[in-house]
Design a protein around this motif. Sequence first.
Motif, PDB file in Angstrom:
ATOM      1  N   ILE A  52       0.863  -1.172   0.000  1.00 33.33           N
ATOM      2  CA  ILE A  52       0.000   0.000   0.000  1.00 33.33           C
ATOM      3  C   ILE A  52       0.903   1.226   0.000  1.00 33.33           C
ATOM      4  O   ILE A  52       1.956   1.240   0.658  1.00 33.33           O
ATOM      5  N   ILE A  53       0.512   2.240  -0.756  1.00 32.87           N
ATOM      6  CA  ILE A  53       1.332   3.443  -0.928  1.00 32.87           C
ATOM      7  C   ILE A  53       0.533   4.655  -0.492  1.00 32.87           C
ATOM      8  O   ILE A  53      -0.491   4.984  -1.094  1.00 32.87           O
ATOM      9  N   HIS A  54       1.001   5.331   0.569  1.00 33.72           N
ATOM     10  CA  HIS A  54       0.403   6.604   1.009  1.00 33.72           C
ATOM     11  C   HIS A  54       1.251   7.745   0.441  1.00 33.72           C
ATOM     12  O   HIS A  54       2.423   7.881   0.794  1.00 33.72           O
ATOM     13  N   TRP A  55       0.622   8.554  -0.399  1.00 28.21           N
ATOM     14  CA  TRP A  55       1.369   9.645  -1.026  1.00 28.21           C
ATOM     15  C   TRP A  55       0.431  10.791  -1.356  1.00 28.21           C
ATOM     16  O   TRP A  55      -0.694  10.582  -1.813  1.00 28.21           O
ATOM     17  N   GLY A  56       0.892  11.994  -1.094  1.00 27.30           N
ATOM     18  CA  GLY A  56       0.113  13.178  -1.420  1.00 27.30           C
ATOM     19  C   GLY A  56       0.954  14.419  -1.217  1.00 27.30           C
ATOM     20  O   GLY A  56       2.154  14.345  -0.904  1.00 27.30           O
ATOM     21  N   ALA A  57       0.339  15.591  -1.359  1.00 26.95           N
ATOM     22  CA  ALA A  57       1.068  16.854  -1.221  1.00 26.95           C
ATOM     23  C   ALA A  57       1.659  17.011   0.174  1.00 26.95           C
ATOM     24  O   ALA A  57       2.677  17.691   0.359  1.00 26.95           O
ATOM     25  N   TYR A  58       1.050  16.358   1.174  1.00 25.09           N
ATOM     26  CA  TYR A  58       1.542  16.439   2.559  1.00 25.09           C
ATOM     27  C   TYR A  58       2.962  15.899   2.714  1.00 25.09           C
ATOM     28  O   TYR A  58       3.637  16.191   3.698  1.00 25.09           O
ATOM     29  N   SER A  59       3.425  15.091   1.756  1.00 23.54           N
ATOM     30  CA  SER A  59       4.776  14.532   1.849  1.00 23.54           C
ATOM     31  C   SER A  59       5.844  15.627   1.870  1.00 23.54           C
ATOM     32  O   SER A  59       6.955  15.404   2.355  1.00 23.54           O
ATOM     33  N   GLN A  60       5.505  16.823   1.381  1.00 26.45           N
ATOM     34  CA  GLN A  60       6.471  17.926   1.379  1.00 26.45           C
ATOM     35  C   GLN A  60       6.852  18.362   2.791  1.00 26.45           C
ATOM     36  O   GLN A  60       7.962  18.843   3.021  1.00 26.45           O
ATOM     37  N   TRP A  61       5.942  18.204   3.722  1.00 32.45           N
ATOM     38  CA  TRP A  61       6.203  18.593   5.107  1.00 32.45           C
ATOM     39  C   TRP A  61       6.640  17.403   5.958  1.00 32.45           C
ATOM     40  O   TRP A  61       7.085  17.596   7.091  1.00 32.45           O
ATOM     41  N   GLY A  62       6.478  16.189   5.459  1.00 31.71           N
ATOM     42  CA  GLY A  62       6.798  15.028   6.268  1.00 31.71           C
ATOM     43  C   GLY A  62       5.893  14.900   7.479  1.00 31.71           C
ATOM     44  O   GLY A  62       6.344  14.550   8.564  1.00 31.71           O
ATOM     45  N   VAL A  63       4.597  15.204   7.291  1.00 35.22           N
ATOM     46  CA  VAL A  63       3.644  15.151   8.399  1.00 35.22           C
ATOM     47  C   VAL A  63       2.663  14.013   8.177  1.00 35.22           C
ATOM     48  O   VAL A  63       2.559  13.446   7.088  1.00 35.22           O
ATOM     49  N   VAL A  64       1.929  13.695   9.243  1.00 36.56           N
ATOM     50  CA  VAL A  64       0.891  12.677   9.152  1.00 36.56           C
ATOM     51  C   VAL A  64      -0.102  13.060   8.060  1.00 36.56           C
ATOM     52  O   VAL A  64      -0.564  14.201   8.004  1.00 36.56           O
ATOM     53  N   GLU A  65      -0.393  12.134   7.189  1.00 35.61           N
ATOM     54  CA  GLU A  65      -1.295  12.402   6.072  1.00 35.61           C
ATOM     55  C   GLU A  65      -2.643  12.931   6.568  1.00 35.61           C
ATOM     56  O   GLU A  65      -3.289  12.318   7.402  1.00 35.61           O
ATOM     57  N   SER A  66      -3.025  14.098   6.073  1.00 34.30           N
ATOM     58  CA  SER A  66      -4.347  14.713   6.266  1.00 34.30           C
ATOM     59  C   SER A  66      -4.694  15.146   7.686  1.00 34.30           C
ATOM     60  O   SER A  66      -5.314  16.187   7.890  1.00 34.30           O
ATOM     61  N   TRP A  67      -4.321  14.367   8.691  1.00 30.28           N
ATOM     62  CA  TRP A  67      -4.915  14.513  10.013  1.00 30.28           C
ATOM     63  C   TRP A  67      -4.624  15.834  10.706  1.00 30.28           C
ATOM     64  O   TRP A  67      -5.372  16.239  11.606  1.00 30.28           O
TER      65      TRP A  67
END
Length: 485
Positions: A52-67
């Motif tokens: 499973i691959i979690h990836w999105g714009a949040y990866s730029q900050w290295g933070v928990v996805e969405s939350w």
Amino acid sequence: MRKLFMLFSSALLAFSTASAQDHGLEQPYVPETDKAVLQKLEDWQDWKFGMIIHWGAYSQWGVVESWSICPEDEGWTQRNPYGIPYYDYVKKYEALATTFNPVKFDPSKWAKAAKGAGMEYVVFTTKHHDGFCMWDTKQTDYSVAGTKSPFRNDPRANIAKEVFDAFRKEGIHAGAYFSKPDWHNENYWWPYFPPKDRNVNYDVTRYPERWKKFQEFTYNQIEELMTTMGKIEILWLDGGWVRARKQAEKKAADITAAENDGKVVKQNQDINMAGITAMARKHQPGLIVVDRSVHGPFENYRTPEQQIPDKPLSYPWETCMTMANSWSYVPDDKYKSVNTLIHNLVDIVAKGGNYLLNVGPGPDGQLHDEAYTTMAAIGEWMKVNGDAIYSTRSVAPYKDGKVCFTRKKNGNIYAIYLLDKDEKLPATISFNGLKPAKGAKVTVLGAKEKISWKATGTGTQISIPAAVQSKNWQHAVAIQISAVE
């Protein structure tokens, strides 16, 4: 920020584990009736190991996805820097869509690594709860291919399709993760009201036309995925709080949303799963639908998160777990050892489950180097021992001490001995609960030497020749038994 994030990550792991306990593993399972889906579920249970691959714009900050944009006061929802006003933070977070530019995105490299690891299927996050879409959707401009995205003119901008195509090219089955809640959509979090928590932020009984628009938006997005991405075999739906329920129904553990005559109640967030499922299977016959933690006819298999059940379950299931600590990219994330991951795989498969292992690409589209070395090491083990994993089912007693058992459809049994780090294969391996049949052939996968055995009072003792012991075994050793009593 990294130190703070690791605290958040630890809190999230604790939350994930706790929430996994509440995934209703003991709740009644509703069996599927569609014959094509039943066949696909049977096939899926043969695959055993996926990514499973979690990836999105949040990866730029290295933070928990969405939350971090969820206005709940939990460890995994904190914002950095601490104390920043909520709306200021959301504005900065949503601006990540204007800077997300993964120029080193190369899904073929991911797919080759997954294939090398022995993974048979992939689940890719097409959209997480923040609503940022990783494909060229026509339903919103908030996407990697949207007008404000610096990646929009790249030939790879339809990222989800690029991922699915690359993995299918390697013979890996494709599954689409999709978040039912969408915190960017004006018909889920209506800007007229402030969001209160993860739920819809208005009374759906008072504004039914707004909820109807959200239902249509969700339906249309899923139909896009089912009609533009090629063959999709799993629809993996997250955000189980979006579900049909009686408007006044509330349990103590529920996150609350609307008020009704001064009383807080759980809202009926009926997303029209029957309609969505029928439409999706019209386009993708035999599609497995996983409406996570919503127990009913649209949860074809269950997904304990960050945990392995203590015992086999009576229905199809899959442990989803991070390869490192976090679901999404963290610059210095700590990876689990290969020994731990292989032991997890063996334990899960012996109990009849599948293992879905997560990786989180970075903002430029690359994985950590350690993700590749970890997958390569798993693959080396699978080349020798894969026959004890793929297309197997559970067999009692499932596990005895350091030995796990799997069963082939042809009657072969595998006793898989779990090696501790740097442990040498012992001269004898004993286990209870299973005995080879008279005249059964016993072999060690990866060795040609003859293996002897004898029955004990309640089980079996396997004698390992010195020549076999001396081999450079790592992680686990699979012993094949051609037949048992």
